[in-house]
Enzyme design. Sequence first.
Site, PDB file in Angstrom:
ATOM      1  N   CYS A   1      -1.765 -18.109 -67.336  1.00  0.00           N
ATOM      2  CA  CYS A   1      -1.334 -19.109 -68.312  1.00  0.00           C
ATOM      3  C   CYS A   1       0.186 -19.271 -68.282  1.00  0.00           C
ATOM      4  O   CYS A   1       0.925 -18.283 -68.196  1.00  0.00           O
ATOM      5  CB  CYS A   1      -1.786 -18.706 -69.711  1.00  0.00           C
TER       6      CYS A   1
ATOM      7  N   ASP B   1     -11.333 -33.653 -80.550  1.00  0.00           N
ATOM      8  CA  ASP B   1     -10.455 -32.907 -81.446  1.00  0.00           C
ATOM      9  C   ASP B   1     -11.222 -31.715 -81.992  1.00  0.00           C
ATOM     10  O   ASP B   1     -12.443 -31.747 -82.082  1.00  0.00           O
ATOM     11  CB  ASP B   1      -9.962 -33.780 -82.603  1.00  0.00           C
TER      12      ASP B   1
ATOM     13  N   HIS C   1      -0.839 -20.148 -77.511  1.00  0.00           N
ATOM     14  CA  HIS C   1      -1.649 -19.875 -76.316  1.00  0.00           C
ATOM     15  C   HIS C   1      -2.993 -20.596 -76.365  1.00  0.00           C
ATOM     16  O   HIS C   1      -3.401 -21.226 -75.379  1.00  0.00           O
ATOM     17  CB  HIS C   1      -1.897 -18.377 -76.152  1.00  0.00           C
TER      18      HIS C   1
ATOM     19  N   CYS D   1       2.458 -16.362 -73.214  1.00  0.00           N
ATOM     20  CA  CYS D   1       2.072 -15.541 -72.060  1.00  0.00           C
ATOM     21  C   CYS D   1       3.238 -15.229 -71.138  1.00  0.00           C
ATOM     22  O   CYS D   1       3.194 -14.232 -70.417  1.00  0.00           O
ATOM     23  CB  CYS D   1       0.958 -16.237 -71.279  1.00  0.00           C
TER      24      CYS D   1
ATOM     25  N   CYS E   1       1.954 -20.743 -70.805  1.00  0.00           N
ATOM     26  CA  CYS E   1       2.488 -21.008 -72.144  1.00  0.00           C
ATOM     27  C   CYS E   1       3.618 -20.035 -72.486  1.00  0.00           C
ATOM     28  O   CYS E   1       3.794 -18.996 -71.844  1.00  0.00           O
ATOM     29  CB  CYS E   1       1.382 -20.915 -73.199  1.00  0.00           C
TER      30      CYS E   1
ATOM     31  N   ASP F   1      -8.651 -39.018 -89.145  1.00  0.00           N
ATOM     32  CA  ASP F   1     -10.055 -39.302 -89.435  1.00  0.00           C
ATOM     33  C   ASP F   1     -10.155 -39.895 -90.842  1.00  0.00           C
ATOM     34  O   ASP F   1      -9.181 -39.916 -91.595  1.00  0.00           O
ATOM     35  CB  ASP F   1     -10.944 -38.077 -89.257  1.00  0.00           C
TER      36      ASP F   1
END
Length: 397
Positions: free
Chosen positions: A331, A293, A362, A336, A333, A90
């Site tokens: 999940c 974002d 996560h 998890c 990930c 940005d």
Amino acid sequence: MFTVGKQLPGTLGRTGVLSTPHGDVRTPAFVPVGTKATVKAVLPEAMAELGAQALLANAYHLYLQPGADVVDEAGGLGAFMGWRGPTFTDSGGFQVLSLGAGFQKTLSMDSTTATADDVIAPGKERLAHVDEDGVTFRSHLDGSKHRFTPEVSMGIQHQLGADVIFAFDELTTLMNSRGYQIESLARTQRWAERCVREHERLTQERADKPYQALFGVVQGAQHEDLRRQAARDLRPLGFDGYGIGGAIEKERLGEITSWAVSELEEDKPRHLLGIGEPDDFFAAVEAGIDTFDCVSPTREARRSRVYTRDGRFNLLQARFKRDFTPIDETCDCYTCTHYTKAYLHHLYKAKEYLSATLASIHNERFTVRLVDDIRASIEDGTYADVKADVLARYYAS
């Protein structure tokens, strides 16, 4: 650069592909924030494994530390941080102006009159002052004085070398008067014109570097006529895409965003700055937004808060001391599939740094996956069902 895919019937929403020198981004997509060339507490390799397609860093922070010239010498943002995919930066305008006014999400500009246009955060000192040419501000790190203009912002972002960069704009707040909004919008338009000229000059000067897509930023706060006018005024400047920025009432996010999007070219990408909650994603997608974002996933993780399909909860709560189940059994990930809520509860109580890493992995996976699911549902025609199921479960309590 951007290819439109399937339209979401009855809305401005669509899928698409944003092509960059460092790879494609399939949209809608969530772009995790690595403010200082790092997603806080998470390795770049982990971000790739959890499905992030691109990362966003901040020009203001990297200008102050380590310096855009250092990043340039390292080969650009991706090479510097060990990230092989597409990158965004940005313009630095949000941080220059929000930190300067002592706010974070609530922004305030300078004014010669003691009105709402002169509000700053209680107990804070104004650190940024806006004029026609740019913004003079003091660093939040050491109080040193600095100056950002459209040309300076472009120079910094070219040195950072991100695939997508944003024009330097002036941000306002919902507290600002309509008169100031009009004045500010005109200034942002003039800054946008200067950004385009400087971007073209630097692109030619640095012809050995990959092309950087420049996005114009649509301001106008909560005023429909100003949002629409801002979008129409930016179109002739030839931007590669657009960011929708500034103060937006959360309850009207979809409505306000759609005003701008409906005035923009259909074949150019649109990015909504700072959006990270499930209901916001659905509203924004329907309003035609392609990428988002937000710092929320890692910020919430550092505060021991994690996202699940059944809402957000705090792992410091005593009920998790002997809970040997994962944060979210649905999940996939790394956190998890390897750790329990009891273990994370222990890490937070013991103030171990690993707590933020595991929870951030996560939360980022949850957010990236949610937007991926939204994209897939547009493609296969199940959007309405996915939206109803996600929102009903997440906000049930």
